[in-house]
Design an enzyme around this catalytic site. Structure first.
Site, short mmCIF file in Angstrom:
data_model
loop_
_atom_site.label_atom_id
_atom_site.label_comp_id
_atom_site.label_asym_id
_atom_site.label_seq_id
_atom_site.Cartn_x
_atom_site.Cartn_y
_atom_site.Cartn_z
N ASP A 14 1.19 -1.37 0.22
CA ASP A 14 0.00 0.21 -0.06
C ASP A 14 1.06 1.37 -0.04
O ASP A 14 0.86 1.97 0.93
CB ASP A 14 -0.81 -0.25 1.17
CG ASP A 14 -1.69 -1.30 1.21
OD1 ASP A 14 -2.31 -1.78 0.00
OD2 ASP A 14 -1.86 -1.86 2.12
N LYS A 17 1.50 1.96 -5.43
CA LYS A 17 1.73 1.28 -6.57
C LYS A 17 1.29 2.30 -7.04
O LYS A 17 1.69 1.88 -8.93
CB LYS A 17 2.23 -0.07 -6.05
CG LYS A 17 3.07 0.21 -5.26
CD LYS A 17 3.78 -1.69 -5.15
CE LYS A 17 1.86 -2.89 -4.31
NZ LYS A 17 2.14 -2.07 -2.99
N GLY A 41 -4.60 -3.84 -3.83
CA GLY A 41 -5.81 -3.46 -3.97
C GLY A 41 -4.68 -2.26 -3.97
O GLY A 41 -4.42 -1.59 -3.33
N HIS A 42 -5.21 -1.46 -5.26
CA HIS A 42 -4.20 -0.37 -6.15
C HIS A 42 -4.56 0.47 -6.83
O HIS A 42 -6.08 0.14 -7.42
CB HIS A 42 -3.36 -1.06 -7.03
CG HIS A 42 -2.09 -1.90 -6.44
ND1 HIS A 42 -1.12 -2.87 -7.85
CD2 HIS A 42 -1.90 -2.48 -5.48
CE1 HIS A 42 -0.30 -3.51 -7.07
NE2 HIS A 42 -0.96 -3.06 -6.40
N GLN A 231 1.88 -6.79 -3.41
CA GLN A 231 2.65 -6.69 -2.09
C GLN A 231 3.47 -5.86 -2.11
O GLN A 231 3.93 -4.77 -2.22
CB GLN A 231 2.33 -7.88 -1.65
CG GLN A 231 1.01 -8.87 -1.41
CD GLN A 231 0.67 -9.41 -2.72
OE1 GLN A 231 1.38 -9.75 -3.86
NE2 GLN A 231 -0.38 -8.73 -2.81
P1 GDP Z 1 -1.07 -0.23 -3.74
O1 GDP Z 1 -0.97 -0.93 -2.88
O2 GDP Z 1 0.85 0.88 -3.54
O3 GDP Z 1 -1.36 0.76 -4.59
O4 GDP Z 1 -1.10 1.15 -2.68
P2 GDP Z 1 -2.50 1.67 -1.88
O5 GDP Z 1 -3.63 2.34 -3.33
O6 GDP Z 1 -3.46 0.30 -1.24
O7 GDP Z 1 -2.83 2.48 -1.35
C1 GDP Z 1 -2.14 3.62 -0.87
C2 GDP Z 1 -3.37 5.40 -0.53
O8 GDP Z 1 -2.41 6.32 -0.94
C3 GDP Z 1 -4.22 5.21 -1.89
O9 GDP Z 1 -5.74 5.69 -1.48
C4 GDP Z 1 -3.82 6.27 -2.67
O10 GDP Z 1 -5.00 7.16 -3.53
C5 GDP Z 1 -3.70 6.80 -1.49
N1 GDP Z 1 -1.81 8.28 -1.81
C6 GDP Z 1 -0.89 7.29 -3.35
N2 GDP Z 1 -0.56 8.68 -2.72
C7 GDP Z 1 -0.78 9.62 -2.21
C8 GDP Z 1 -0.25 10.74 -1.75
O11 GDP Z 1 1.52 11.50 -2.17
N3 GDP Z 1 -1.16 11.37 -0.80
C9 GDP Z 1 -1.66 11.25 0.10
N4 GDP Z 1 -2.17 11.65 1.05
N5 GDP Z 1 -1.83 9.32 -0.39
C10 GDP Z 1 -1.67 8.97 -1.84
P1 IMO Z 2 -0.47 -4.49 -2.40
O1 IMO Z 2 -0.24 -4.62 -3.60
C1 IMO Z 2 -1.03 -4.30 2.19
C2 IMO Z 2 -1.18 -8.61 3.91
C3 IMO Z 2 -1.75 -9.00 4.28
C4 IMO Z 2 -2.24 -10.10 4.94
C5 IMO Z 2 -0.57 -11.14 4.48
C6 IMO Z 2 -1.01 -12.32 3.59
O2 IMO Z 2 -2.30 -3.52 -1.74
O3 IMO Z 2 0.33 -3.87 -1.85
P2 IMO Z 2 -2.40 -12.83 1.09
O4 IMO Z 2 -4.05 -12.92 1.50
O5 IMO Z 2 -1.48 -12.76 0.74
O6 IMO Z 2 -2.43 -14.97 1.76
O7 IMO Z 2 -2.51 -12.17 3.05
O8 IMO Z 2 -0.20 -10.00 3.41
N1 IMO Z 2 -1.77 -8.49 1.89
C7 IMO Z 2 -1.34 -6.90 2.41
N2 IMO Z 2 -0.74 -5.47 2.60
N3 IMO Z 2 -1.13 -5.12 0.44
C8 IMO Z 2 -0.81 -6.21 -0.40
O9 IMO Z 2 -0.79 -5.59 -1.39
C9 IMO Z 2 -1.51 -6.77 0.31
N4 IMO Z 2 -1.65 -7.99 0.01
C10 IMO Z 2 -1.47 -8.74 1.14
O10 IMO Z 2 -3.06 -8.22 5.36
O11 IMO Z 2 -0.88 -9.34 6.38
MG MG Z 3 -3.29 -1.48 -1.83
#
Ligand code: GDP
Ligand code: IMO
Ligand code: MG
Length: 431
Positions: A14, A17, A41-42, A231
């Protein structure tokens, strides 16, 4: 022949990416996912719209770009169908530019049941899995029992599906798991199986490819390819905080096995880190803040899982973990996201080493899960101003640049860009 650039997370996921891939996609011809599945979840934000992708690569909103789901990825057909329908509502017809590896493995409904059964069996030491069936599906891949995307066309598909499902049911019952009470999205296993089977028709509308040939041909044609990680480093099956990890190689090496490209084809490795740190699910997190500052990071950063909605644990940036990530992945460029979340903080801290049994260390010890690790913190003055409207890296507040400079100094890797909001337009590249 061009090289393949890699983008991956350096913490516990998270890091932003999806957002950065979306921003970089105009510079590439192909965006390819190489591991993970619907546990990811991207989040992408642009034109006032927010969109969360799970299996589909984050280049999909750029209509002229090829998106590839590689052999290392897991596909859950119903989640895939929901995603396809979700982007269709936003005017994207992915059938034209999304290609899927025939060797990508399928997540069956009974894999999701086994995920729940395994977690139940672990009791207090459960992983906090996303319950999408990741662990059991990769287990079957390694056990050589899995079903792959290419198999859905085979005449004996249903028979092989039934055989695998029966095996899962036997295991679940042997583990005292209550199969009859188990639900996925409110549906019994049988009900969910029906929608899962129906969803295969959506999957079959896509072009299944021998993705290893497909991607190598792209490189030979000098197409620019970006590999999108899911991840992150510290969730890697080999080098993460085992057993509190996911079940795939999330690291640069995973690009080779998850797409079928040679190590010598790897070009830039772009590592994403938040300006602080989060973790969702169980497992060690030495810099976690169980105080008001931690709560502020969670609320101001909207730190709730994009896949499960769970609150993310929050804390200071962890330099030993970041240095480890740079070493294992060969990171060439750092992208720092979300410093804006700390705009109002009087001080910002950075964990520069750990104290374990009185000794100061800056390596990730084997005993990471069990050792009493005390973070050694260095304080920085907060920049205390909004970053909104900042349009160049140079225009960032000096105090933030001091903080970013220390990340560079500690890791020995340059900070190439900083993201200052969820929106696509707010990424500032260093000139
Ligand atoms: P990912 O899994 O690495 O793609 O990241 P996620 O989407 O799960 O979580 C990142 C969260 O931070 C999302 O809600 C994005 O919209 C938010 N986000 C990304 N870059 C920024 C930033 O520079 N500032 C803020 N405030 N939010 C951001
Ligand atoms: P993105 O791509 C954050 C965590 C889960 C759990 C562990 C194992 O959005 O960064 P799984 O379902 O893979 O067996 O879970 O890994 N986990 C993540 N945490 N971002 C993710 O993906 C994750 N995918 C799995 O919360 O601790
Ligand atoms: Mg994510």
């Amino acid at each position: 022949m061009t090289k393949i650039d890699v983008l991956l997370g350096l913490q516990w996921g998270d890091e932003g990416k999806g957002k950065i891939v979306d921003v970089l996609t105009p510079n590439y011809d192909v965006v390819a996912r190489f591991q993970g599945g619907p546990n990811a979840g991207h989040t992408l934000e642009f034109n006032g719209m927010k969109h969360v992708l799970h299996i589909i690569p984050s280049g999909i909103f750029h209509k002229d770009k090829i998106n590839l789901i590689g052999n290392g990825v897991l596909i859950e057909p119903r989640i895939f169908r929901q995603e396809i329908e979700g982007i269709a509502e936003k005017g994207v017809d992915a059938t034209k530019n999304l290609f899927i590896s025939k060797k990508a493995h399928l997540i069956l409904p009974s894999h999701r049941m086994m995920d729940a059964a395994n977690e139940q069996a672990k009791g207090n030491s459960k992983i906090g899995s996303t319950l999408k069936g990741i662990g059991p599906a990769y287990t079957d891949k390694i056990a050589r029992s899995g079903l792959r995307v290419g198999d859905v066309m085979a005449v004996d598909f249903i028979q092989r599906y039934g055989q695998l499902k029966r095996q899962h049911l036997m295991m679940a019952r042997a583990m005292d798991f209550d199969v009859d009470s188990f639900r996925i999205d409110g549906m019994t296993l049988g009900e969910y199986e029906k929608v899962w089977m129906e969803s295969l028709s959506t999957l079959k509308r896509f072009r299944f490819v021998n993705s290893e040939y497909f991607i190598n041909q792209c490189l030979r044609e000098d197409k620019k390819v970006l590999a999108e990680g899911a991840q992150a480093m510290m969730l890697d099956i080999d080098f993460g905080t085992y057993p509190f990890v996911t079940s795939s190689n999330t690291i640069t090496a995973g690009v080779c096995t998850g797409l079928g490209v040679a190590p010598s084809t790897i070009g830039k490795v772009m590592g994403i880190t938040k300006a602080y740190c989060t973790r969702v699910g169980a497992g060690p997190f030495p810099t976690q803040l169980d105080d008001e500052t931690g709560r502020q990071l969670c609320e101001l950063g909207h730190e709730y899982g994009a896949t499960t909605g769970r609150p993310r644990r929050c804390g200071w940036i962890d330099i030993p973990a970041l240095k480890y990530a740079c070493m294992i992945n060969g990171v060439t460029d750092l992208f720092v996201t979300k410093p804006d979340v700390m705009n109002d903080f009087d001080k910002v801290c950075m964990c520069t080493s750990y104290k374990i049994d009185g000794a100061e260390v800056d390596e990730i010890p084997y005993e990471y899960n069990t050792a009493a690790i005390e973070p050694v913190l260095r304080e920085f003055e907060g920049w205390k101003c909004s970053l909104q409207g900042t349009s160049t890296y140079d225009a960032l507040p000096e105090k933030l640049k001091v903080y970013l400079g220390e990340i560079e100094r500690q890791t020995g890797v340059k900070v190439t860009a900083v993201s200052i909001s969820p929106d696509r337009k707010d990424v500032l590249f260093k000139q």
